[in-house]
Design a protein around this motif. Structure first.
Motif, PDB file in Angstrom:
ATOM      1  N   TYR A  63       1.376   4.846  -1.166  1.00  0.00           N
ATOM      2  CA  TYR A  63       0.625   5.980  -1.692  1.00  0.00           C
ATOM      3  C   TYR A  63       1.605   7.076  -2.059  1.00  0.00           C
ATOM      4  CZ  TYR A  63      -3.464   3.785   0.397  1.00  0.00           C
ATOM      5  OH  TYR A  63      -4.453   2.910   0.723  1.00  0.00           O
ATOM      6  N   ASN A 111       0.816  -1.219   0.000  1.00  0.00           N
ATOM      7  CA  ASN A 111       0.000   0.000   0.000  1.00  0.00           C
ATOM      8  C   ASN A 111       0.845   1.263   0.000  1.00  0.00           C
ATOM      9  OD1 ASN A 111      -1.787  -2.061   1.903  1.00  0.00           O
ATOM     10  ND2 ASN A 111      -2.853  -1.109   0.221  1.00  0.00           N
ATOM     11  N   GLU A 129      -1.939   4.815  -5.839  1.00  0.00           N
ATOM     12  CA  GLU A 129      -1.578   3.742  -4.913  1.00  0.00           C
ATOM     13  C   GLU A 129      -0.976   2.564  -5.662  1.00  0.00           C
ATOM     14  OE1 GLU A 129      -3.464   0.450  -1.861  1.00  0.00           O
ATOM     15  OE2 GLU A 129      -4.797   1.729  -3.022  1.00  0.00           O
TER      16      GLU A 129
END
Length: 122
Positions: free
Chosen positions: A32, A30, A37
């Protein structure tokens, strides 16, 4: 939305375990950044791999891999480009793979690993 996030996290875990069992070392989850993402980032031998994880249930009209729209592909390419730039990895061998997960018949899940699934236009 919280339910969708929990489902996404669950299937990213399924994908990470599947990939690890096939020799991929998961480096990050994950991620970002300005581009968007990135679900998983791993090392497959000498290649840095960015993974998009997709799940579709049994009632879905579209298989998981086909659910990645053109705009999603463009966001992934932008996110990967930004990641490579930010970490000074421009000359690193890399690719974008898709891990498509759906309900299985013989096993709990059917996992399909599509290598080099998303490519930048030349």
């Amino acid at each position: 939305m919280e339910g969708r996030k929990a489902i996404g996290t669950h299937f990213e875990g399924v994908a990470a375990r599947y990939l690890a069992s096939r020799g991929v070392k998961i480096r990050e989850r994950n991620v970002y950044n300005r581009g968007g993402e990135i679900d998983l980032i791993g090392q497959d031998e000498d290649t840095l791999v960015f993974f998009e994880v997709r799940y579709r249930g049994s009632g879905s009209l579209v298989d998981p891999a086909s659910s990645i729209s053109y705009s999603k592909q463009q966001r992934l390419l932008k996110a990967v480009s930004f990641y490579l730039h930010r970490h000074h990895l421009r000359d690193t061998l890399c690719r974008i793979d898709v891990v498509a997960i759906s309900p299985g018949t013989l096993k709990k899940y059917r996992v399909q690993w599509i290598k080099n699934a998303i490519q930048a236009g030349v």
